[in-house]
Design an enzyme around this catalytic site. Structure first.
Site, short mmCIF file in Angstrom:
data_model
loop_
_atom_site.label_atom_id
_atom_site.label_comp_id
_atom_site.label_asym_id
_atom_site.label_seq_id
_atom_site.Cartn_x
_atom_site.Cartn_y
_atom_site.Cartn_z
N LYS A 65 95.80 42.40 81.27
CA LYS A 65 96.10 42.37 82.71
C LYS A 65 95.07 43.11 83.55
O LYS A 65 94.84 42.76 84.70
CB LYS A 65 97.49 42.98 82.97
CG LYS A 65 98.63 42.11 82.47
CD LYS A 65 99.98 42.75 82.79
CE LYS A 65 101.13 41.87 82.37
NZ LYS A 65 102.43 42.36 82.82
N ASP A 101 104.45 40.59 88.96
CA ASP A 101 105.38 41.54 88.33
C ASP A 101 106.11 42.35 89.40
O ASP A 101 107.26 42.75 89.21
CB ASP A 101 104.63 42.51 87.40
CG ASP A 101 104.33 41.90 86.04
OD1 ASP A 101 105.06 40.99 85.61
OD2 ASP A 101 103.35 42.33 85.40
P1 NAP Z 1 101.67 49.54 77.73
O1 NAP Z 1 100.67 49.52 78.84
O2 NAP Z 1 101.22 49.39 76.32
O3 NAP Z 1 102.50 50.95 77.87
C1 NAP Z 1 103.45 51.30 76.91
C2 NAP Z 1 104.23 52.53 77.38
O4 NAP Z 1 105.24 52.79 76.39
C3 NAP Z 1 103.39 53.81 77.47
O5 NAP Z 1 103.87 54.61 78.51
C4 NAP Z 1 103.64 54.46 76.10
O6 NAP Z 1 103.49 55.88 76.12
C5 NAP Z 1 105.10 54.14 75.90
N1 NAP Z 1 105.47 54.19 74.48
C6 NAP Z 1 105.12 53.31 73.52
N2 NAP Z 1 105.64 53.69 72.32
C7 NAP Z 1 106.32 54.85 72.56
C8 NAP Z 1 107.07 55.75 71.73
N3 NAP Z 1 107.21 55.52 70.42
N4 NAP Z 1 107.63 56.83 72.31
C9 NAP Z 1 107.49 57.07 73.65
N5 NAP Z 1 106.79 56.26 74.48
C10 NAP Z 1 106.21 55.17 73.94
O7 NAP Z 1 102.77 48.42 77.95
P2 NAP Z 1 103.33 47.83 79.33
O8 NAP Z 1 102.57 46.62 79.71
O9 NAP Z 1 103.42 48.93 80.30
O10 NAP Z 1 104.79 47.33 78.89
C11 NAP Z 1 105.82 48.26 78.58
C12 NAP Z 1 107.09 47.52 78.18
O11 NAP Z 1 107.57 46.76 79.30
C13 NAP Z 1 106.88 46.50 77.05
O12 NAP Z 1 107.98 46.58 76.20
C14 NAP Z 1 106.85 45.17 77.77
O13 NAP Z 1 107.31 44.10 76.96
C15 NAP Z 1 107.82 45.44 78.92
N6 NAP Z 1 107.56 44.58 80.08
C16 NAP Z 1 108.55 43.74 80.47
C17 NAP Z 1 108.36 42.94 81.56
C18 NAP Z 1 109.45 42.03 82.01
O14 NAP Z 1 109.16 41.09 82.78
N7 NAP Z 1 110.67 42.26 81.62
C19 NAP Z 1 107.13 42.95 82.26
C20 NAP Z 1 106.13 43.83 81.82
C21 NAP Z 1 106.36 44.63 80.71
P3 NAP Z 1 102.05 56.56 75.80
O15 NAP Z 1 101.28 56.49 77.09
O16 NAP Z 1 102.42 57.93 75.43
O17 NAP Z 1 101.42 55.77 74.70
#
Ligand code: NAP
Length: 286
Positions: A65, A101
């Protein structure tokens, strides 16, 4: 026949082909929507290829993205504010980047009659989704947002990069600790999970980002994770008597907004929900 698709990392699943194709078929639009897994080193070639006359546009998902920003010709102002795009429209050979989003996140809040104006919110996570959620809440007039993350530096970076763009919102960063949650959850009307904790099929499936005993019944709890439909966090929130929103409505509404950009037509949202829900039910059963 035209083509549209979703660009993701190799090996990642996407629900978008299921509900976007259902929408095109329902309206009788001759578009085939495909899944285009793409490694980072193939992203530039993939995006350049979108200028072909038979390509309508794409959705873009993790982890591309941000990397797509310099590859398109034109960026919607919202993309600059968030620092990420999730939609590209091929406008006669000119590639235009959008972020749907933000709209996708806000629509379910409206459906739940939640008024973000003046609210205090806590966002768990500091990745791409958290950035879109913070900008969305700022657009909707939130007063104060605390970003709680496992890696404090990432939350601090988000705050320093977005603070100017979201003024006058008071944006603060905190490390993921019980103390931070005690402080943040005590005053928050909205708690949003933007981490991947709780996602089906991962070692963290049964984990929630927030201590369950700190969820107040007055809060609205919004989990961006959409599979399973009832995550650990949603279960905890319901048990605490709080209202909840799962991740599927955001996924559908961001896709519906992309559909409108590509076609100029309102997306058949009910059809998209139906298609996504039956695909998820089939996955759960298998
Ligand atoms: P990302 O950029 O990879 O960020 C992941 C986030 O999750 C970071 O803050 C990370 O913390 C945290 N995290 C991952 N594993 C963890 C753990 N074991 N313990 C604590 N924190 C943890 O991903 P993203 O794009 O932001 O997406 C995040 C989530 O939102 C995903 O599950 C995605 O599928 C969902 N999402 C859903 C939609 C929807 O339309 N419903 C849209 C977008 C995203 P650190 O910084 O410490 O690594």
């Amino acid at each position: 026949m035209q083509f549209a698709g979703v660009i993701s990392a190799p090996g990642k699943q996407s629900l978008s082909p299921v509900f976007q194709q259902a929408a095109f078929d329902h309206l009788g639009i001759a578009v085939t929507y495909q899944h285009w897994p793409t490694p980072a080193d193939g992203l530039e070639t993939r995006v350049l290829g979108l200028q072909a006359p038979d390509v309508l546009g794409v959705n873009v998902t993790i982890p591309h993205k941000e990397a797509c920003l310099p590859l398109v010709d034109d960026l919607d102002p919202l993309v600059r504010r968030v620092g990420a795009l999730n939609t590209i429209f091929n406008d006669g050979g000119t590639l235009r980047g959008y972020n749907t989003d933000v709209e996708g996140f806000l629509r379910p809040l409206q459906d739940a009659f939640f008024e973000p104006r003046g609210c205090t919110a806590v966002v768990a996570g500091a990745g791409g989704a958290a950035r879109a959620v913070v900008v969305a809440l700022a657009e909707a007039g939130a007063a104060r947002i605390a970003v709680v993350n496992r890696t404090l530096e990432r939350a601090q970076r988000l705050v320093s990069e977005l603070s100017a763009a979201v003024k006058p919102v008071q944006l603060v960063a905190a490390i993921d600790s019980r103390e931070s949650w005690e402080k943040a959850a005590a005053e928050a009307g909205l708690l949003v999970n933007c981490t991947s904790l709780g996602t089906a099929g991962t070692p963290e499936e049964d984990r929630s980002p927030m201590p369950s005993d700190l969820i107040r019944s007055q809060a609205l709890v919004y989990d961006l994770v959409y599979q399973p439909a009832e995550t650990r966090l949603i279960r905890d929130a319901r048990q605490a008597g709080a209202r909840t929103i799962g991740g599927l409505p955001m996924l559908i509404y961001q896709g519906a907004a992309s559909f409108k950009l590509w076609t100029g037509k309102d997306a058949p949202v009910d059809i998209m929900f139906e298609a996504a829900e039956s695909a998820l039910a089939m996955e759960d059963a298998s």
